[in-house]
Design a protein around this motif. Structure first.
Motif, short mmCIF file in Angstrom:
data_model
loop_
_atom_site.label_atom_id
_atom_site.label_comp_id
_atom_site.label_asym_id
_atom_site.label_seq_id
_atom_site.Cartn_x
_atom_site.Cartn_y
_atom_site.Cartn_z
N SER A 74 -13.94 -21.21 12.44
CA SER A 74 -15.09 -20.84 11.61
C SER A 74 -16.36 -21.62 11.93
O SER A 74 -17.46 -21.08 11.81
N VAL A 75 -16.23 -22.88 12.34
CA VAL A 75 -17.41 -23.71 12.59
C VAL A 75 -18.00 -23.38 13.96
O VAL A 75 -17.28 -23.28 14.95
N GLU A 76 -19.32 -23.20 13.99
CA GLU A 76 -20.02 -22.90 15.24
C GLU A 76 -21.10 -23.96 15.49
O GLU A 76 -21.64 -24.55 14.55
N PRO A 77 -21.46 -24.19 16.77
CA PRO A 77 -22.40 -25.27 17.12
C PRO A 77 -23.76 -25.17 16.45
O PRO A 77 -24.42 -26.19 16.20
N TRP A 78 -24.23 -23.95 16.17
CA TRP A 78 -25.57 -23.78 15.60
C TRP A 78 -25.65 -24.11 14.12
O TRP A 78 -26.75 -24.26 13.56
N MET A 79 -24.54 -24.26 13.46
CA MET A 79 -24.54 -24.44 12.01
C MET A 79 -25.08 -25.82 11.61
O MET A 79 -24.71 -26.84 12.19
N ASN A 80 -25.95 -25.83 10.59
CA ASN A 80 -26.57 -27.07 10.13
C ASN A 80 -26.18 -27.48 8.72
O ASN A 80 -26.36 -28.63 8.34
N SER A 81 -25.66 -26.53 7.93
CA SER A 81 -25.38 -26.84 6.53
C SER A 81 -24.07 -26.21 6.09
O SER A 81 -23.71 -25.11 6.50
N VAL A 82 -23.34 -26.93 5.23
CA VAL A 82 -22.04 -26.46 4.75
C VAL A 82 -21.91 -26.76 3.26
O VAL A 82 -22.32 -27.81 2.78
N LEU A 83 -21.33 -25.81 2.55
CA LEU A 83 -20.98 -25.97 1.13
C LEU A 83 -19.48 -25.75 1.00
O LEU A 83 -18.97 -24.70 1.38
N ASP A 84 -18.79 -26.73 0.45
CA ASP A 84 -17.35 -26.60 0.20
C ASP A 84 -17.14 -26.36 -1.29
O ASP A 84 -17.40 -27.25 -2.12
#
Length: 237
Positions: free
Chosen positions: A50-60
């Motif tokens: 699910s995680v990709e290099p371009w991602m900057n923000s995550v909400l768990d």
């Protein structure tokens, strides 16, 4: 959805909160013990897919003790990481694990107190069965997710093969509540866990609910003979 319309698999939010506050100190140990440490592998697979290099923000969402968010932030350096949960005691466990790697918020799920299009990745592990109004949770997740973002879910589900059912349902009805009570001191907590797995929506029903919230692409993958299911939903194709 009000308290008189709760789905069969869950309890009133105040009861859920109390359950998780009580078992917080033993939660991580019991997850590993009861899953025979399979939960670590499930989370690692979900992170990688699910995680990709371009991602900057995550909400768990329903971050609990922060294990999933910890795995995610170790895999990729997010500029913004947020963990949201309804249990203050569980968030104390998350704070010990995550330190300053993430902001931790007490929230009244399913509402998410964040602006639109804020997160590139939303994650949730073993939380859906504790949410009475899943439709609202999926709609809120869609709202706060960025335009090309992903929503990755891990949830305990029911196996489909007859031989696995023959093993799994005695495990749910006898072994899980007994061991959970022995180590945590709470019979109600692990009786709820057992009951919620057996009465929860099927995978195809969950897929449809997620699509109804607006997600354009939804993929599922089962782990360990269907005991756990990963769902990855994309906001746009």
């Amino acid at each position: 959805m009000n308290s008189t319309q709760l789905p069969e698999y869950t309890k009133h939010p105040s009861e859920i909160n109390q359950i998780f506050d009580v078992i917080a100190p033993k939660y991580d140990f019991l997850n590993k013990f009861l899953s025979f440490k399979r939960d670590d592998g499930w989370r690692r697979k979900a992170v990688r897919q699910s995680v990709e290099p371009w991602m900057n923000s995550v909400l768990d969402i329903g971050t609990g003790s922060g294990v999933f968010l910890y795995d995610i932030t170790r895999f990729h350096p997010f500029e913004k990481a947020v963990g949201a949960d309804f249990s203050k005691e569980m968030l104390k466990q998350a704070e010990q694990r995550l330190g300053n790697k993430a902001k931790l918020d007490v929230v009244e799920l399913p509402k998410l107190p964040y602006e639109d299009d804020q997160f590139d990745l939303i994650s949730s592990a073993f939380v859906l069965r504790s949410i009475a109004d899943l439709d609202s949770l999926f709609q809120e997740s869609y709202r706060v997710l960025s335009s090309k973002g992903k929503f990755v879910i891990l949830e305990l589900t029911r196996p489909t093969s007859w031989w696995m059912k023959a093993l799994y349902f005695p495990y749910l009805n006898i072994y899980l509540p007994f061991v959970g009570r022995f180590f945590s001191g709470s019979w109600n907590a692990y009786k709820f866990l057992s009951s919620s797995i057996q009465k929860f929506y099927g995978v195809s029903e969950l897929e449809q609910k997620i699509k109804d919230a607006g997600f354009k692409k939804v993929n599922t993958k089962s782990f360990t003979f269907g005991i756990c299911t990963m769902i990855i939903a994309e906001k746009t194709v």
